[in-house]
Design an enzyme around this catalytic site. Structure first.
Site, PDB file in Angstrom:
ATOM      1  N   CYS A 151       0.813  -1.222   0.000  1.00  0.00           N
ATOM      2  CA  CYS A 151       0.000   0.000   0.000  1.00  0.00           C
ATOM      3  C   CYS A 151       0.844   1.269   0.000  1.00  0.00           C
ATOM      4  O   CYS A 151       0.580   2.217  -0.743  1.00  0.00           O
ATOM      5  CB  CYS A 151      -0.984  -0.012   1.177  1.00  0.00           C
ATOM      6  SG  CYS A 151      -0.215   0.065   2.817  1.00  0.00           S
ATOM      7  N   HIS A 203      -2.390   1.236   6.867  1.00  0.00           N
ATOM      8  CA  HIS A 203      -2.814   1.227   5.465  1.00  0.00           C
ATOM      9  C   HIS A 203      -2.949   2.654   4.957  1.00  0.00           C
ATOM     10  O   HIS A 203      -3.234   3.582   5.720  1.00  0.00           O
ATOM     11  CB  HIS A 203      -4.152   0.489   5.334  1.00  0.00           C
ATOM     12  CG  HIS A 203      -4.516   0.150   3.916  1.00  0.00           C
ATOM     13  ND1 HIS A 203      -3.815  -0.767   3.171  1.00  0.00           N
ATOM     14  CD2 HIS A 203      -5.506   0.622   3.106  1.00  0.00           C
ATOM     15  CE1 HIS A 203      -4.371  -0.872   1.970  1.00  0.00           C
ATOM     16  NE2 HIS A 203      -5.395  -0.031   1.909  1.00  0.00           N
ATOM     17  N   HIS A 215      -6.204   1.817  -3.931  1.00  0.00           N
ATOM     18  CA  HIS A 215      -5.277   1.356  -2.899  1.00  0.00           C
ATOM     19  C   HIS A 215      -4.876  -0.084  -3.179  1.00  0.00           C
ATOM     20  O   HIS A 215      -5.507  -0.773  -3.997  1.00  0.00           O
ATOM     21  CB  HIS A 215      -5.928   1.474  -1.510  1.00  0.00           C
ATOM     22  CG  HIS A 215      -7.105   0.563  -1.310  1.00  0.00           C
ATOM     23  ND1 HIS A 215      -7.203  -0.326  -0.269  1.00  0.00           N
ATOM     24  CD2 HIS A 215      -8.259   0.393  -2.036  1.00  0.00           C
ATOM     25  CE1 HIS A 215      -8.348  -0.984  -0.344  1.00  0.00           C
ATOM     26  NE2 HIS A 215      -9.010  -0.569  -1.403  1.00  0.00           N
TER      27      HIS A 215
END
Length: 249
Positions: A151, A203, A215
């Site tokens: 990520c 994240h 993402h």
């Protein structure tokens, strides 16, 4: 102090000096670094770009002088612009290089490059166009390329290709920029960060128009974003809990 440059397309950066150790990041072609500890088979390095530290195999880089390191590190970065390109040496051997490889060291490496250089555009919307180059790339912990990306590697590379510096990990990136109070204040290209039950940021994704987010989760994908977090319409569940939105540029 010794210095080096990555002369291969993608080199694994590991947590410990072992091929069995966890992949924590990747060194892409042309990236320079300081060697802060050298052993018989492994070197612990500090990458010039983001100061990230990890171990790489001594067979997978070329030593350079401090002067060369300084020249490359201080020059305006030139990056490759296609998903996959290649460089060739004086013997016409070919080395494949991924999107976002650094081309400033071609002369030092004695390599030729005839492909596309990324044309940076001073437009925030360009971030989303770049992000789409990674769409459907598989998730890979420590990855930074369209062939496997995590990520924060995804967000770092999208920003880097467009001339903006992000740190390597999501928790580090969350310390950058200015916090926004509401999703409605955000613009495409801003970053959204998400935490776990312990409150640790784990994240990050790039906000798009109309409450969408791109993402890396399983793959680089597009999901809905609301005040609770990321909503996966395929599973009808929230997968990540929103912590903060940051405007970096």
């Amino acid at each position: 102090m010794q210095y080096g440059i990555c002369n291969l397309g993608i080199v694994p950066m590991r947590f410990e000096p072992s091929d069995k150790s966890e992949l924590v990041s990747q060194l892409l072609y042309g990236e320079c670094f300081k060697v802060i500890e050298k052993r018989k088979k492994w070197s612990r390095i500090r990458v010039s770009y983001d100061k990230y530290e990890a171990w790489i195999d001594n067979k997978q880089y070329l030593e350079i002088s401090q002067e060369t390191y300084n020249d490359i590190s201080k020059s305006n970065t030139i990056l490759s612009g296609d998903l996959l390109e290649y460089v060739s040496d004086k013997n016409n051997n070919i080395y494949t290089i991924p999107l976002g490889s650094t081309l400033n060291g071609l002369e030092v490496l004695e390599h030729n490059f005839d492909g596309n250089r990324y044309d940076k555009v001073e437009d925030k919307s360009q971030l989303i166009k770049t992000a789409f180059l990674y769409l459907n790339s598989p998730y890979l912990w420590g990855g930074k390329t369209p062939f496997g990306v995590d990520c924060s590697g995804f967000t770092q590379m999208v920003y880097r290709i467009n001339g903006h510096k992000l740190k390597r990990d999501a928790s580090q990136q969350a310390t950058q920029g200015d916090a926004l109070s509401f999703i409605e204040e955000s613009e495409p290209g801003d970053l959204a960060f998400f935490d776990n039950a312990e409150g640790d940021i784990i994240h990050v994704g790039i906000i798009m128009e109309d409450n969408y987010i791109i993402h890396a989760h399983g793959k680089v994908r597009i999901d809905r974003l609301d005040h609770s977090g990321i909503y996966n319409v395929e599973t009808n569940t929230h997968t990540h809990k929103l912590r903060v939105i940051k405007k970096i540029i």
